[in-house]
Scaffold this motif. Structure first.
Motif, mmCIF file in Angstrom:
data_model
loop_
_atom_site.group_PDB
_atom_site.id
_atom_site.type_symbol
_atom_site.label_atom_id
_atom_site.label_comp_id
_atom_site.label_asym_id
_atom_site.label_seq_id
_atom_site.Cartn_x
_atom_site.Cartn_y
_atom_site.Cartn_z
ATOM 1 N N LEU A 43 -9.050 22.058 -3.538
ATOM 2 C CA LEU A 43 -8.061 21.066 -2.892
ATOM 3 C C LEU A 43 -6.554 21.389 -1.971
ATOM 4 C CD1 LEU A 43 -7.892 19.385 -6.218
ATOM 5 C CD2 LEU A 43 -9.919 18.991 -4.765
ATOM 6 N N VAL A 44 -7.047 20.401 -0.869
ATOM 7 C CA VAL A 44 -5.701 20.446 0.351
ATOM 8 C C VAL A 44 -4.785 19.595 0.546
ATOM 9 C CG1 VAL A 44 -5.599 20.981 2.597
ATOM 10 C CG2 VAL A 44 -7.610 21.916 1.538
ATOM 11 N N GLY A 45 -3.660 19.681 -0.339
ATOM 12 C CA GLY A 45 -2.686 18.291 0.074
ATOM 13 C C GLY A 45 -1.906 18.504 -1.443
ATOM 14 N N SER A 46 -1.184 17.082 -1.855
ATOM 15 C CA SER A 46 -0.838 16.389 -2.815
ATOM 16 C C SER A 46 -0.679 15.732 -3.231
ATOM 17 C CB SER A 46 1.046 17.052 -2.454
ATOM 18 O OG SER A 46 1.544 17.324 -1.340
ATOM 19 N N MET A 47 -0.932 15.218 -4.804
ATOM 20 C CA MET A 47 -0.853 14.123 -5.150
ATOM 21 C C MET A 47 0.973 14.006 -5.379
ATOM 22 S SD MET A 47 -3.778 14.288 -6.726
ATOM 23 C CE MET A 47 -3.989 13.224 -8.006
ATOM 24 N N ASP A 48 0.720 12.245 -5.523
ATOM 25 C CA ASP A 48 1.673 11.428 -5.847
ATOM 26 C C ASP A 48 2.930 12.085 -5.098
ATOM 27 O OD1 ASP A 48 1.415 10.717 -8.361
ATOM 28 O OD2 ASP A 48 1.008 12.502 -9.475
ATOM 29 N N PRO B 75 11.877 -18.424 -3.862
ATOM 30 C CA PRO B 75 12.453 -18.551 -5.300
ATOM 31 C C PRO B 75 12.185 -18.955 -6.654
ATOM 32 C CG PRO B 75 13.919 -18.891 -3.264
ATOM 33 C CD PRO B 75 13.138 -19.468 -3.197
ATOM 34 N N GLU B 76 11.912 -20.338 -6.528
ATOM 35 C CA GLU B 76 11.986 -21.062 -7.628
ATOM 36 C C GLU B 76 9.914 -21.136 -8.424
ATOM 37 O OE1 GLU B 76 14.799 -22.779 -8.497
ATOM 38 O OE2 GLU B 76 15.143 -21.788 -7.424
ATOM 39 N N LEU B 77 9.474 -20.255 -6.970
ATOM 40 C CA LEU B 77 7.516 -20.686 -7.800
ATOM 41 C C LEU B 77 7.444 -20.101 -9.074
ATOM 42 C CD1 LEU B 77 5.116 -20.387 -6.138
ATOM 43 C CD2 LEU B 77 5.068 -18.192 -6.237
ATOM 44 N N GLU B 78 7.145 -20.935 -9.407
ATOM 45 C CA GLU B 78 5.928 -20.960 -11.210
ATOM 46 C C GLU B 78 4.595 -19.587 -10.730
ATOM 47 O OE1 GLU B 78 7.186 -21.533 -14.369
ATOM 48 O OE2 GLU B 78 8.945 -22.475 -13.146
ATOM 49 N N VAL B 79 4.655 -18.539 -11.494
ATOM 50 C CA VAL B 79 4.137 -17.381 -11.042
ATOM 51 C C VAL B 79 3.645 -17.191 -12.301
ATOM 52 C CG1 VAL B 79 3.674 -16.393 -9.539
ATOM 53 C CG2 VAL B 79 5.597 -16.295 -10.702
ATOM 54 N N GLU B 80 2.070 -16.626 -12.134
ATOM 55 C CA GLU B 80 1.581 -15.934 -13.928
ATOM 56 C C GLU B 80 1.464 -15.354 -13.344
ATOM 57 O OE1 GLU B 80 -2.752 -16.556 -16.356
ATOM 58 O OE2 GLU B 80 -2.353 -17.959 -15.072
ATOM 59 N N ILE B 81 1.967 -13.702 -13.695
ATOM 60 C CA ILE B 81 1.458 -13.112 -13.336
ATOM 61 C C ILE B 81 0.330 -12.331 -14.675
ATOM 62 C CG2 ILE B 81 2.270 -10.099 -13.804
ATOM 63 C CD1 ILE B 81 4.238 -12.136 -11.889
ATOM 64 N N THR B 82 -0.722 -11.551 -14.343
ATOM 65 C CA THR B 82 -1.752 -10.696 -15.004
ATOM 66 C C THR B 82 -1.522 -10.032 -15.144
ATOM 67 O OG1 THR B 82 -3.019 -11.221 -12.987
ATOM 68 C CG2 THR B 82 -2.954 -13.566 -14.151
ATOM 69 N N GLY B 83 -0.813 -8.787 -13.989
ATOM 70 C CA GLY B 83 -1.359 -7.138 -15.013
ATOM 71 C C GLY B 83 -0.059 -6.415 -13.814
ATOM 72 N N THR B 84 0.193 -5.307 -14.349
ATOM 73 C CA THR B 84 1.410 -4.547 -13.713
ATOM 74 C C THR B 84 0.884 -2.707 -13.524
ATOM 75 O OG1 THR B 84 3.064 -4.522 -15.045
ATOM 76 C CG2 THR B 84 3.418 -6.712 -13.673
ATOM 77 N N SER B 85 0.978 -2.152 -12.633
ATOM 78 C CA SER B 85 0.596 -0.969 -13.088
ATOM 79 C C SER B 85 1.630 0.104 -12.105
ATOM 80 C CB SER B 85 -0.772 -0.431 -12.827
ATOM 81 O OG SER B 85 -1.666 -1.225 -11.702
ATOM 82 N N LEU B 86 1.623 1.440 -11.997
ATOM 83 C CA LEU B 86 2.134 2.180 -11.194
ATOM 84 C C LEU B 86 1.113 2.910 -11.011
ATOM 85 C CD1 LEU B 86 5.606 2.690 -13.139
ATOM 86 C CD2 LEU B 86 5.034 0.792 -12.029
ATOM 87 N N TRP B 87 1.137 3.538 -9.554
ATOM 88 C CA TRP B 87 0.638 4.762 -9.800
ATOM 89 C C TRP B 87 0.715 5.723 -8.116
ATOM 90 C CZ3 TRP B 87 -1.710 3.567 -4.636
ATOM 91 C CH2 TRP B 87 -1.558 2.616 -3.717
ATOM 92 N N GLY B 88 0.527 6.782 -8.073
ATOM 93 C CA GLY B 88 0.737 7.554 -6.619
ATOM 94 C C GLY B 88 0.612 7.711 -6.079
ATOM 95 N N ASN B 89 1.424 7.579 -4.552
ATOM 96 C CA ASN B 89 0.233 7.224 -3.657
ATOM 97 C C ASN B 89 -0.133 9.026 -2.850
ATOM 98 O OD1 ASN B 89 1.078 5.525 -2.830
ATOM 99 N ND2 ASN B 89 1.405 5.620 -0.815
ATOM 100 N N ASN B 90 -1.506 9.508 -2.867
ATOM 101 C CA ASN B 90 -2.354 10.663 -2.509
ATOM 102 C C ASN B 90 -1.869 11.444 -1.753
ATOM 103 O OD1 ASN B 90 -1.868 11.139 -5.922
ATOM 104 N ND2 ASN B 90 -3.795 10.161 -6.241
ATOM 105 N N GLU B 91 -2.414 12.559 -1.027
ATOM 106 C CA GLU B 91 -2.931 13.460 0.176
ATOM 107 C C GLU B 91 -4.203 14.129 -0.357
ATOM 108 O OE1 GLU B 91 -0.057 12.831 3.564
ATOM 109 O OE2 GLU B 91 -1.602 13.275 5.025
ATOM 110 N N VAL B 92 -5.435 13.933 -0.569
ATOM 111 C CA VAL B 92 -5.561 15.410 -1.023
ATOM 112 C C VAL B 92 -6.927 15.023 -0.372
ATOM 113 C CG1 VAL B 92 -6.074 17.039 -2.799
ATOM 114 C CG2 VAL B 92 -4.760 15.784 -2.912
ATOM 115 N N TYR B 93 -7.913 15.985 -0.256
ATOM 116 C CA TYR B 93 -9.061 16.213 -0.198
ATOM 117 C C TYR B 93 -9.507 17.920 -0.303
ATOM 118 C CZ TYR B 93 -7.752 18.618 3.651
ATOM 119 O OH TYR B 93 -6.846 19.389 5.324
ATOM 120 N N ALA B 94 -10.213 17.545 -1.149
ATOM 121 C CA ALA B 94 -11.885 18.815 -1.102
ATOM 122 C C ALA B 94 -12.607 19.326 0.132
ATOM 123 C CB ALA B 94 -12.521 18.580 -2.177
#
Ligand code: FDA
Length: 583
Positions: free
Chosen positions: A192-197, A279-298
């Motif tokens: 693999l070449v490159g970096s994760m996260d 600023p007043e908008l009613e929203v329904e949050i259905t999910g959240t997640s964190l992820w890392g950007n990668n620059e990797v190829y085999a």
């Protein structure tokens, strides 16, 4: 061991790479088992832009109608907006994915299919369902643990996550389509070449009907430039349409060198309100997640009887929308080769061409996607907001583009240029379609690909030089209009010639019979099943009417003859012996 289960191909993962591999193998009648860690398919929308090549593959598999039924149509995907917020000021737009009048022709000429938007939550079930209906044994909640290969097969240890029971599956081949944290790729030590996260991103999915703010400028992507929007992330803040116009996904960056942010409901609502400028908008949050950007190829994609496909071999941000598309195309390249080797039609060395052909694609798309993210910097520089420290400073800088001053004029001119650069992310037709293969599965005729006439990232140039994708044209008869790709189905090698080349047909039949290989000849011309309705094909084929193009199951041209050979049989015999590694 009584608990050993046997199959021809074991696929790990039911994402776009795995489920499409299963679909292709089952369509070809190859026994396969697909295991996947979770109880169902992707639980968040993830990849969505579905490009022409992926749509062509769905057309080839005869599931394009199902995909289109769940997709947001081409006409609604492309009025991509750059703004300070959805309700706030618009900085400009770019017509994307070939929806602009200046590019639409390029896209129409290149393919019978156009780019659409289908979130992974909708696409994966279609792929899994059709694969399973056609023969795949699909095992949910089943985890890959390890494998050992010998000369004839691979023993794969898996665990049923419901019962905790471990068992072994014995397969002739193993496909690791287990995503960006691929255990299979690690276990075979893929280089693999490159970096994760390298940057941090968060996804926030939410429901809010904002049709009145976006319906008149329909797009899948709305880019937001606000304080913080050049920190981490994928270039700028993104409000992405999941369903028009009431389901959305925000991608917002964070500094990956710091503690990960806590995105609770209140924080998520705040980010949504900021990016929407409501600023007043009613929203329904259905999910959240964190992820890392990668620059990797085999740089190599397989070891012995084990192959990796999809994010396992290319890990990159969603820029250019290449993730799921390329994953599907990897499997499309691999599946017919495995089938040909299993059936004894090809020598095992054919399988080596998977890496030779697909590793350069992995490198190209990983670099392109990351560069596209970075090129957002041009837009920040043009607006003068790169170093703005306060919200007020940023607003003033953005405001300056309105001024009737030399600075205002310079800013307006810089914006024009910065926006043009974004074509490399959103209209990169050459990157999307221009995959050319050089390998032993392509019999060269000594010709090389002509120099590109236009920028090869932005523009796709058709050719029939062996290694190229079969050019698109509409052909047919007075009752049917078919695309060239329709003539070359996935379970055949197809020879395409003209009326003067009719003699190829008998030759191909003989050679196909000798090799036990499904082959067909298509003669295009008046008096035959298919005619060159618009006279396009005769301009595109680049060989004489008596010449021939040999098309692989994956629609790449693997051999061509400029005119009818003196001895068509031995010409074809020789070509197949190279292409199928039968020497
Ligand atoms: P994918 O990751 O889809 O699938 C991997 C499969 O392997 C899953 O089925 C998983 O269950 C299975 N698996 C993993 N380990 C296993 C094990 N040990 N045993 C059994 N099964 C195992 N792209 C984009 O274009 N736009 C976007 O907005 C996003 N957003 C996004 C968000 C998130 C949270 C993720 C994770 C990814 C994205 N992507 C994206 C990227 C896109 O989803 C990605 O390019 C494709 O899904 C790649 O498809 P694959 O099939 O290769 O892997």
């Amino acid at each position: 061991d009584s608990s050993v289960i046997e199959t021809d191909v074991l696929i790990v993962g039911s994402g776009p790479a795995g489920s499409s591999a299963a679909l292709f193998l089952s369509t070809l009648g190859i026994p396969n088992i697909m295991i996947t860690k979770y109880r169902w398919t992707a639980n968040t929308p993830r990849a969505h832009i579905t490009n022409q090549r992926a749509m062509e593959i769905f057309r080839d598999m005869d599931i394009d109608d199902q995909v289109l039924a769940d997709a947001t149509e081409h006409g609604l995907v492309g009025d991509t907006v750059f703004c300070t917020s959805i309700a706030g000021e618009e900085i400009g737009r770019i017509r994307t994915w070939g929806t602009g009048a200046d590019r639409e022709a390029d896209y129409q000429l290149a393919s019978p299919c156009l780019t659409v938007d289908i979130p992974q939550t909708y696409l994966e079930p279609i792929l899994v369902k059709n694969a399973t209906m056609r023969g795949t044994q699909t095992q949910f909640s089943t985890e890959y643990v390890s494998h050992e290969q010998d000369a004839d097969g691979v023993n794969v240890s898996v665990v049923d996550r419901l019962t905790g029971q471990a068992y072994t599956i014995r397969a002739k081949y193993l496909i690791g389509a287990d995503g960006a944290r691929s255990k299979v790729a690690a276990d075979i030590d893929l280089p693999l070449v490159g970096s994760m996260d390298i940057a941090g991103s968060m996804n926030i999915t939410f429901k809010a009907d904002i049709a009145e703010l976006v319906g008149h400028r329909p797009s899948v992507l709305y880019w937001v430039i606000q304080p913080g929007s050049n920190v981490g992330g994928i270039g700028a803040g993104l409000v992405r349409m999941v369903r028009p116009w009431n389901e959305w996904l925000i991608v917002w960056g964070f500094d990956i060198t710091q503690e990960p942010p806590v995105v609770d409901n209140a924080a998520a609502i705040q980010i949504v309100r900021n990016l929407l400028g409501m600023p007043e908008l009613e929203v329904e949050i259905t999910g959240t997640s964190l992820w890392g950007n990668n620059e990797v190829y085999a740089t190599h994609l397989q070891k012995g009887r084990v192959f990796c496909a999809g994010d396992a071999i290319h890990r990159h941000p969603p820029s250019n929308g290449l993730g799921s598309n390329t994953s599907i195309q990897d499997s499309y390249n691999l599946a017919w080769k495995i089938a040909a080797v299993l059936r004894g039609q090809a020598g095992p060395a054919l399988l080596d061409t998977y890496s030779t052909e697909r590793a350069p694609v992995a490198e190209r798309i990983v670099k392109r996607a990351n560069q596209s993210g970075r090129e957002f910097a041009d837009l920040f520089v043009a607006l003068g907001v790169t170093d703005a420290e306060t919200e007020q400073e940023m607003i003033e800088q953005i405001e300056e583009r309105k001024a009737n001053t030399p600075e205002g004029a310079a800013k307006r001119a810089a914006l024009v240029k910065a926006m043009a650069i974004k074509n490399y992310e959103f209209n990169a037709h050459g990157v999307e379609l221009g995959q050319f293969y050089t390998s032993t599965a392509i019999a060269s005729d000594g010709s090389t690909l002509p120099e590109p006439e236009r920028d090869p990232d932005l523009y796709y140039q058709v050719s029939t030089v062996p290694g190229s994708h079969l050019p698109h044209a509409w052909v047919g008869d007075h009752r049917h209009k078919v695309a060239m790709m329709d003539l070359a189905p996935y379970d055949h090698f197809t020879l395409i010639t003209g009326v003067a080349g009719s003699a190829w047909e008998a030759a191909l039949e003989t050679v196909g019979r000798e090799l036990g290989l499904p082959v067909k000849t298509v003669v295009i011309g008046p008096g035959h099943e298919v005619t060159d309705l618009y006279f396009d094909w005769s301009r595109l084929r680049e060989v004489e009417e008596s010449g021939a193009l040999l098309v692989r199951p994956d629609k790449h041209i693997c051999w061509r003859s400029n005119e009818l050979a003196d001895d068509p049989e031995s010409a074809l015999r020789e070509a197949f012996s190279t292409i199928l590694s039968r020497q």
